[in-house]
Design a protein around this motif. Structure first.
Motif, PDB file in Angstrom:
ATOM      1  N   ASN A   1       0.793  -1.242   0.000  1.00 36.38           N
ATOM      2  CA  ASN A   1       0.000   0.000   0.000  1.00 36.38           C
ATOM      3  C   ASN A   1       0.819   1.283   0.000  1.00 36.38           C
ATOM      4  O   ASN A   1       0.298   2.330  -0.345  1.00 36.38           O
ATOM      5  N   ILE A   2       2.092   1.229   0.366  1.00 30.49           N
ATOM      6  CA  ILE A   2       2.822   2.492   0.533  1.00 30.49           C
ATOM      7  C   ILE A   2       4.114   2.495  -0.283  1.00 30.49           C
ATOM      8  O   ILE A   2       4.852   1.504  -0.293  1.00 30.49           O
ATOM      9  N   GLY A   3       4.372   3.627  -0.923  1.00 28.36           N
ATOM     10  CA  GLY A   3       5.608   3.796  -1.695  1.00 28.36           C
ATOM     11  C   GLY A   3       6.742   4.251  -0.807  1.00 28.36           C
ATOM     12  O   GLY A   3       7.207   5.387  -0.934  1.00 28.36           O
ATOM     13  N   ASN A   4       7.172   3.359   0.085  1.00 28.76           N
ATOM     14  CA  ASN A   4       8.158   3.708   1.111  1.00 28.76           C
ATOM     15  C   ASN A   4       9.406   2.848   0.896  1.00 28.76           C
ATOM     16  O   ASN A   4       9.517   1.756   1.452  1.00 28.76           O
ATOM     17  N   PRO A   5      10.355   3.304   0.063  1.00 25.76           N
ATOM     18  CA  PRO A   5      11.459   2.437  -0.354  1.00 25.76           C
ATOM     19  C   PRO A   5      12.204   1.789   0.807  1.00 25.76           C
ATOM     20  O   PRO A   5      12.577   0.609   0.729  1.00 25.76           O
ATOM     21  N   GLY A   6      12.410   2.539   1.906  1.00 23.10           N
ATOM     22  CA  GLY A   6      13.178   2.002   3.035  1.00 23.10           C
ATOM     23  C   GLY A   6      12.522   0.786   3.660  1.00 23.10           C
ATOM     24  O   GLY A   6      13.191  -0.051   4.276  1.00 23.10           O
ATOM     25  N   ALA A   7      11.203   0.642   3.492  1.00 21.84           N
ATOM     26  CA  ALA A   7      10.505  -0.508   4.070  1.00 21.84           C
ATOM     27  C   ALA A   7      10.713  -1.768   3.232  1.00 21.84           C
ATOM     28  O   ALA A   7      10.302  -2.858   3.629  1.00 21.84           O
ATOM     29  N   PHE A   8      11.316  -1.612   2.052  1.00 18.37           N
ATOM     30  CA  PHE A   8      11.535  -2.767   1.170  1.00 18.37           C
ATOM     31  C   PHE A   8      13.028  -3.011   0.931  1.00 18.37           C
ATOM     32  O   PHE A   8      13.423  -3.567  -0.093  1.00 18.37           O
ATOM     33  N   GLY A   9      13.848  -2.548   1.845  1.00 21.72           N
ATOM     34  CA  GLY A   9      15.279  -2.852   1.766  1.00 21.72           C
ATOM     35  C   GLY A   9      16.087  -1.867   0.930  1.00 21.72           C
ATOM     36  O   GLY A   9      17.297  -2.028   0.798  1.00 21.72           O
ATOM     37  N   PHE A  10      15.445  -0.873   0.340  1.00 22.13           N
ATOM     38  CA  PHE A  10      16.223   0.128  -0.403  1.00 22.13           C
ATOM     39  C   PHE A  10      16.915   1.044   0.599  1.00 22.13           C
ATOM     40  O   PHE A  10      16.305   1.456   1.583  1.00 22.13           O
ATOM     41  N   ARG A  11      18.185   1.354   0.349  1.00 23.94           N
ATOM     42  CA  ARG A  11      18.911   2.243   1.248  1.00 23.94           C
ATOM     43  C   ARG A  11      19.072   3.617   0.609  1.00 23.94           C
ATOM     44  O   ARG A  11      19.174   3.737  -0.608  1.00 23.94           O
ATOM     45  N   THR A  12      19.125   4.623   1.471  1.00 21.35           N
ATOM     46  CA  THR A  12      19.516   5.956   1.035  1.00 21.35           C
ATOM     47  C   THR A  12      20.975   5.874   0.602  1.00 21.35           C
ATOM     48  O   THR A  12      21.763   5.200   1.279  1.00 21.35           O
ATOM     49  N   PRO A  13      21.372   6.526  -0.519  1.00 22.11           N
ATOM     50  CA  PRO A  13      22.784   6.437  -0.912  1.00 22.11           C
ATOM     51  C   PRO A  13      23.717   6.789   0.254  1.00 22.11           C
ATOM     52  O   PRO A  13      23.453   7.711   1.031  1.00 22.11           O
ATOM     53  N   GLU A  14      24.805   6.019   0.333  1.00 22.72           N
ATOM     54  CA  GLU A  14      25.728   6.130   1.469  1.00 22.72           C
ATOM     55  C   GLU A  14      26.276   7.545   1.626  1.00 22.72           C
ATOM     56  O   GLU A  14      26.439   8.052   2.740  1.00 22.72           O
ATOM     57  N   THR A  15      26.563   8.195   0.505  1.00 26.42           N
ATOM     58  CA  THR A  15      27.140   9.550   0.582  1.00 26.42           C
ATOM     59  C   THR A  15      26.161  10.525   1.231  1.00 26.42           C
ATOM     60  O   THR A  15      26.568  11.466   1.907  1.00 26.42           O
ATOM     61  N   MET A  16      24.879  10.307   1.025  1.00 27.60           N
ATOM     62  CA  MET A  16      23.882  11.177   1.674  1.00 27.60           C
ATOM     63  C   MET A  16      23.865  10.953   3.183  1.00 27.60           C
ATOM     64  O   MET A  16      23.792  11.888   3.964  1.00 27.60           O
ATOM     65  N   ARG A  17      23.956   9.681   3.553  1.00 23.25           N
ATOM     66  CA  ARG A  17      23.985   9.379   4.996  1.00 23.25           C
ATOM     67  C   ARG A  17      25.213  10.028   5.624  1.00 23.25           C
ATOM     68  O   ARG A  17      25.146  10.615   6.705  1.00 23.25           O
ATOM     69  N   GLU A  18      26.334   9.945   4.896  1.00 24.22           N
ATOM     70  CA  GLU A  18      27.568  10.527   5.413  1.00 24.22           C
ATOM     71  C   GLU A  18      27.425  12.045   5.547  1.00 24.22           C
ATOM     72  O   GLU A  18      27.872  12.643   6.541  1.00 24.22           O
ATOM     73  N   ALA A  19      26.783  12.663   4.562  1.00 23.65           N
ATOM     74  CA  ALA A  19      26.609  14.123   4.612  1.00 23.65           C
ATOM     75  C   ALA A  19      25.811  14.515   5.857  1.00 23.65           C
ATOM     76  O   ALA A  19      26.102  15.520   6.508  1.00 23.65           O
TER      77      ALA A  19
END
Ligand code: PLP
Length: 412
Positions: free
Chosen positions: A40-58
């Motif tokens: 029901n929801i377009g929530n990528p993180g709930a399906f194992g997709f990760r935010t790009p690592e460089t963004m997390r680092e930023a």
């Protein structure tokens, strides 16, 4: 004496079924120990997709700078990065002061409408819509007026119907492209016609392009703002989908077109932004990193990529089904299949064998699969349902086998 706190009556006038009663029932079933496949929801993180690592680092590297409130319109590097992104699209005049950063596109939808509409003003919204748009118009005292985007037009707007829906009270035209829930990506001609209509009738164009960059089969995606000549355009984008960072709660809106006619409107938006102090600070530090350099979404949507394969799984499953049809999604994260028996009955004015709501309820109870009925998207045809393309392709394939079993039980 019995007493209850009465909520504001205007809340009754809006709904958001994507997280509504069916989702609540799914949670109850989960608490009883059932495994629910939530489509029901377009929530990528709930399906194992990760935010790009460089963004997390930023974000991590700038956490200390993210402790105070920031400027109400957003931190400079984020606004500047969005402005440069728009310059790259051809809007060379865009500057950081034409950009506002918000707590997701969701907040900016509300803010941009609150700054614009008087009670009774009309806002043109596609049907089917992303229901936040309708809800925000209603909550701000306006009147949603729907323009049809029917499957027989490949879910593109019916331009004749749209022109007829314009009245002296119409203030704005909402365009969702690539589209949620249908996956339609509008042609350049269609978008040009929408831009021309806005010019002719002095409508503010509200272009929700949060799925910009999520297109399949090399489809050409034209930003509406690049076609606008003498009208005011606000384009919405953000980190949630393309950058798989829903939880960062970062979106932006960019003013373009006849901006000299929108000075007071932009000042009103800034005043509302100031009232909520600032957008989420840690997330804002990821914007510059997101928008520069390689765009990792490209691998996911290219032939063979995970999202491409998921879409392929849905196309093949619908092809194999005796009950379903599909307008192939060209972009975004969803498919909007049609249950043919309901569609036929609906078009003939005959009694329906069942409707999209009953179907979704039965699918949840019998197969523990959660989909969103099409009518939740302010769509008058009760034959559709929406699924997200985010699960693994084989998971989607088995979900469609289960969907077909439910339909066969009902219709055979
Ligand atoms: C068309 C559309 N607009 C806006 C949003 C809200 O996005 P955000 O996470 O930026 O608030 C969504 C979320 O699904 C969406 O599909």
């Amino acid at each position: 004496m019995e007493w209850t706190i009465q909520p504001a009556s205007r809340i009754d006038a809006v709904s958001y079924e994507i997280r509504g009663t069916l989702a609540k029932r799914a949670r109850e079933l989960e608490q009883l120990g059932h495994e629910i496949l939530a489509l029901n929801i377009g929530n990528p993180g709930a399906f194992g997709f990760r935010t790009p690592e460089t963004m997390r680092e930023a974000v991590v590297r700038n956490l200390q700078r993210a402790e105070p409130y920031g400027h109400q319109m957003g931190i400079f590097p984020a606004r500047e990065a969005v402005a440069m992104h728009f310059q790259d699209r051809g809007l060379t005049e865009t500057r950081y002061h034409d950009v506002v950063i918000g707590n997701g596109v969701s907040e900016l939808v509300d803010l941009s409408l609150r700054a614009l509409i008087e009670p009774g003003d009309e806002v043109l919204i596609p049907s089917p819509d992303y229901p936040l748009w309708s809800a925000s118009v209603v909550l701000n005292g306006g009147q949603p007026v729907y323009y049809p985007c029917p499957p027989e037009h490949a879910f593109e707007p019916d331009l004749d119907a749209l022109v007829k829906a314009i009245t002296p009270k119409t203030r704005a035209l909402v365009v969702i492209n690539p589209n949620n829930p249908t996956g339609a990506v509008y042609s350049k001609q269609t978008l040009q016609a929408l831009a021309d209509m806005a010019k002719a009738h002095r409508l503010v164009l509200l272009a929700d392009e949060i799925y910009e960059g999520i297109g399949y089969d090399n489809i050409d995606m034209v930003p509406l703002s690049t076609l606008v000549d003498d009208a005011v355009c606000l384009t919405f984008g953000g980190l949630s989908k393309v950058y798989r960072a829903c939880g960062y709660r970062i979106g932006w809106a960019v003013l373009s077109g006849a901006i000299d006619h929108a000075t007071d409107y932009w000042a009103a938006i800034e005043k509302l932004a100031a009232l909520r102090l600032s957008a989420n600070m840690p997330g804002q530090w990821a914007v510059q990193t997101a928008l520069g350099g390689h765009q990792s979404i490209q691998e996911l949507v290219a032939t063979g990529g995970r999202l491409f394969q998921a879409r392929q799984a849905v196309i093949e499953s619908v092809d194999a089904s005796r009950h379903l049809s599909l307008v192939t999604p060209q972009g975004a994260l969803y498919a909007f299949p049609c249950i043919q028996a309901i569609d036929q009955a609906h078009r003939q004015g005959a009694p329906l064998p069942f409707d999209d709501q009953a179907f979704a309820e039965t699918l949840l109870e019998k197969k523990h699969i959660l989909v969103v009925p099409g009518s939740s998207f302010n769509f008058p045809n009760p034959a559709h349902f929406r699924v997200t393309l985010l699960p693994q392709p084989d998971v989607l394939k088995s979900a469609f086998v289960a969907i077909d079993e439910v339909l066969s039980d009902w219709l055979d």
